[in-house]
Design an enzyme around this catalytic site. Structure first.
Site, PDB file in Angstrom:
ATOM      1  N   ARG A  58      -9.972  -0.921  10.144  1.00  0.00           N
ATOM      2  CA  ARG A  58      -8.851  -0.293  10.850  1.00  0.00           C
ATOM      3  C   ARG A  58      -9.099  -0.271  12.358  1.00  0.00           C
ATOM      4  NH1 ARG A  58      -8.415   4.731   6.786  1.00  0.00           N
ATOM      5  NH2 ARG A  58     -10.634   4.242   6.676  1.00  0.00           N
TER       6      ARG A  58
ATOM      7  N   GLY B  70       0.204  -4.097  21.325  1.00  0.00           N
ATOM      8  CA  GLY B  70      -0.270  -2.719  21.166  1.00  0.00           C
ATOM      9  C   GLY B  70       0.777  -1.678  21.490  1.00  0.00           C
TER      10      GLY B  70
ATOM     11  N   TYR C 285       0.827  -1.210   0.000  1.00  0.00           N
ATOM     12  CA  TYR C 285       0.000   0.000   0.000  1.00  0.00           C
ATOM     13  C   TYR C 285       0.863   1.263   0.000  1.00  0.00           C
ATOM     14  CZ  TYR C 285      -3.270   3.494   1.958  1.00  0.00           C
ATOM     15  OH  TYR C 285      -4.030   4.615   2.200  1.00  0.00           O
TER      16      TYR C 285
ATOM     17  N   ALA D 231       2.695   1.772  -3.357  1.00  0.00           N
ATOM     18  CA  ALA D 231       1.799   2.227  -4.424  1.00  0.00           C
ATOM     19  C   ALA D 231       1.440   3.696  -4.235  1.00  0.00           C
ATOM     20  CB  ALA D 231       0.545   1.367  -4.453  1.00  0.00           C
TER      21      ALA D 231
ATOM     22  N   LEU E 241      -9.718   1.651  15.006  1.00  0.00           N
ATOM     23  CA  LEU E 241     -10.832   2.171  15.800  1.00  0.00           C
ATOM     24  C   LEU E 241     -12.099   1.369  15.544  1.00  0.00           C
ATOM     25  CD1 LEU E 241     -11.638   5.520  17.083  1.00  0.00           C
ATOM     26  CD2 LEU E 241     -13.434   4.525  15.678  1.00  0.00           C
ATOM     27  N   ALA E 242     -12.362   1.011  14.289  1.00  0.00           N
ATOM     28  CA  ALA E 242     -13.550   0.209  13.992  1.00  0.00           C
ATOM     29  C   ALA E 242     -13.402  -1.212  14.535  1.00  0.00           C
ATOM     30  CB  ALA E 242     -13.815   0.192  12.487  1.00  0.00           C
TER      31      ALA E 242
ATOM     32  N   LYS F 278       6.273   4.595  15.109  1.00  0.00           N
ATOM     33  CA  LYS F 278       5.640   5.856  15.491  1.00  0.00           C
ATOM     34  C   LYS F 278       5.266   6.613  14.226  1.00  0.00           C
ATOM     35  CE  LYS F 278       7.736   8.446  18.720  1.00  0.00           C
ATOM     36  NZ  LYS F 278       7.067   8.448  20.051  1.00  0.00           N
TER      37      LYS F 278
END
Length: 444
Positions: free
Chosen positions: A289, A310, A239, A242, A291-292, A394
């Protein structure tokens, strides 16, 4: 396709940052039916005199604006259902517009590993029709195709890459913060004292070995920071590669063919209508992603899954703040053209574990449901994303350029944006998730 009789745009009295009147624009917005596009359409309709040609394959998130357009928006927004890969109508829409905004992309990390070819084609090859000028048909360079697609079908979209540049149309192209890849600091040895300082805080930290922390190790600057990706076998970088290549193409079009462009690098824009909830308005096996993903876990009262503990750090920006920045780019071309802008909020930096803890607390307040006794569980990246996943440590954006050019700064603290977003998620999805879970239980 929704359409309506023409009506004049309301008088706005809008002026740009230099005091000049803002003329009404016709905007071709590709990907208007998505998360960002829906909020941008709402903003443009509510506060500006601009007209939007909304292009997408779905209109669910903007249905209230286009199906049909409300009387007060008659003639100001229309929906055009088409796929930019293979629809010749796109050129006509770009020719009708003063400005093209390209939001179309595959931008879900789980897909980078499992669908690398689709990811590359969606974010590079399929963006070509919007961006680049090719030589005349009989001189066009040979472009690779995906077997077994016949060569003529490849040239149809590739010859459409001329649209913006050939027609002298301005382009705002949405890229990603992922183009930066990893930070320089991530390559320091694990026991390096500077690495220990870096993991503690974004700000200057006195310590025995170092008086201050050099920001070039981790703060990402548009025109200076290198783009550092992992090895080819880590397909997670498909990703980012590209997206970087289409940025370079746009930049080259500006240098060689005078394309007027602005490139936007979003840093984790968050808010209502983001992504999907698996099994409700997206595939059951889908992985949205972060949050979802966490929202889905909270709605189902499942532990939140922390990939590799995490430990990676991210910044999060409220979608309403982000849209303010985009409108400034739209209405200030003299200040925005030729620039790449980070759009993020360095003040909202947390580890993904800290994000999970905050979301658990906020959702308990929003829903009235107590948190689980064990609210999080650790999973490996390979378990969650599959073989070939990699990540950056980060992502902290420098805000210097966008503040200098457009006077923009983010406003919304992380806790406030989480409260707004999780309130929306709870009201929108809780009953649907409950129904789906009951149906699944009954059929098992």
């Amino acid at each position: 396709m929704s359409s309506s009789s023409s009506a004049p745009a309301p008088a706005s009295g809008r002026v740009d940052l230099d005091g000049a009147p803002v003329a009404p624009l016709t905007i071709c917005m590709i990907g208007a039916g998505g998360f960002i596009g829906s909020h941008l359409c709402e903003k443009l309709m509510a506060e500006t005199p601009h007209t939007v040609l909304a292009v997408d394959v779905y209109c669910d998130k903007i249905r209230h604006l286009v199906d049909p357009a409300p009387p007060h928006l008659a003639g100001r927004i229309s929906f055009h259902r088409l796929n930019i890969k293979n629809d010749s109508r796109l050129e006509g829409l770009i020719k009708m517009a003063d400005l093209t905004i390209n939001l179309a992309a595959i931008c879900t990390p789980a897909d980078y590993n499992t669908r690398p070819l689709d990811t590359i084609y969606s974010n590079f090859i399929d963006a070509l029709p919007v961006v680049r000028t090719l030589t005349p048909t009989n001189q066009s360079p040979q472009l690779f195709s995906r077997s077994p697609m016949p060569q003529p079908h490849v040239f149809v979209p590739c010859l459409q890459v001329k649209y913006c540049s050939e027609n002298s149309k301005r382009l705002i192209h949405f890229s990603t913060c992922e183009v930066y890849g990893k930070t320089i600091g991530s390559f320091l040895p694990k026991d390096h004292p500077l690495r220990k300082v870096m993991t503690n805080s974004f700000f200057v930290i006195p310590c025995s070995e170092y008086i201050y922390l050099e920001p070039e190790f981790f703060v990402l600057t548009e025109d200076e920071s290198p783009c550092i990706f992992g090895p080819i076998v880590k397909q997670r970088w498909s990703y980012a590669c590209a997206k970087q290549l289409i940025e370079r193409l746009i930049f080259a079009e500006g240098a060689e063919n005078d394309l007027e462009f602005t490139i936007v690098r979003p840093f984790n824009w968050i808010g209502p209508r983001m992504d999907f909830i698996p099994g409700v308005d997206g595939p059951s096996e889908g992985v949205p992603r972060v949050l979802a993903c966490f929202s889905n876990n909270l709605l189902r009262r499942e532990p939140l899954k922390l990939v590799d503990g995490g430990e990676v750090q991210r910044t999060f920006l409220y979608i309403k703040d982000a849209i303010e920045a985009v409108v400034l780019m739209i209405e200030n071309p003299a200040r925005a053209n030729g620039h790449i802008f980070n759009v993020g909020n360095p003040n909202n930096e947390v580890t993904v574990r800290e994000l999970a803890e905050m979301m658990t607390e906020v959702y308990a307040n929003v829903s009235g449901e107590p948190p689980l006794e064990e609210p999080v569980i650790d999973v490996s990246a390979q378990q969650f994303y599959g073989e070939g996943y990699d990540d950056s440590d980060k992502r902290i954006p420098s805000m210097t350029l966008i503040n200098k050019q457009l006077g923009w700064n983010p406003k919304t603290p992380l806790k406030d944006l989480l409260e707004t977003t999780l309130t929306y998620q709870h009201k929108t999805y809780k009953e649907a998730v409950k129904t789906q879970m009951l149906q699944a239980s009954a059929s098992s």
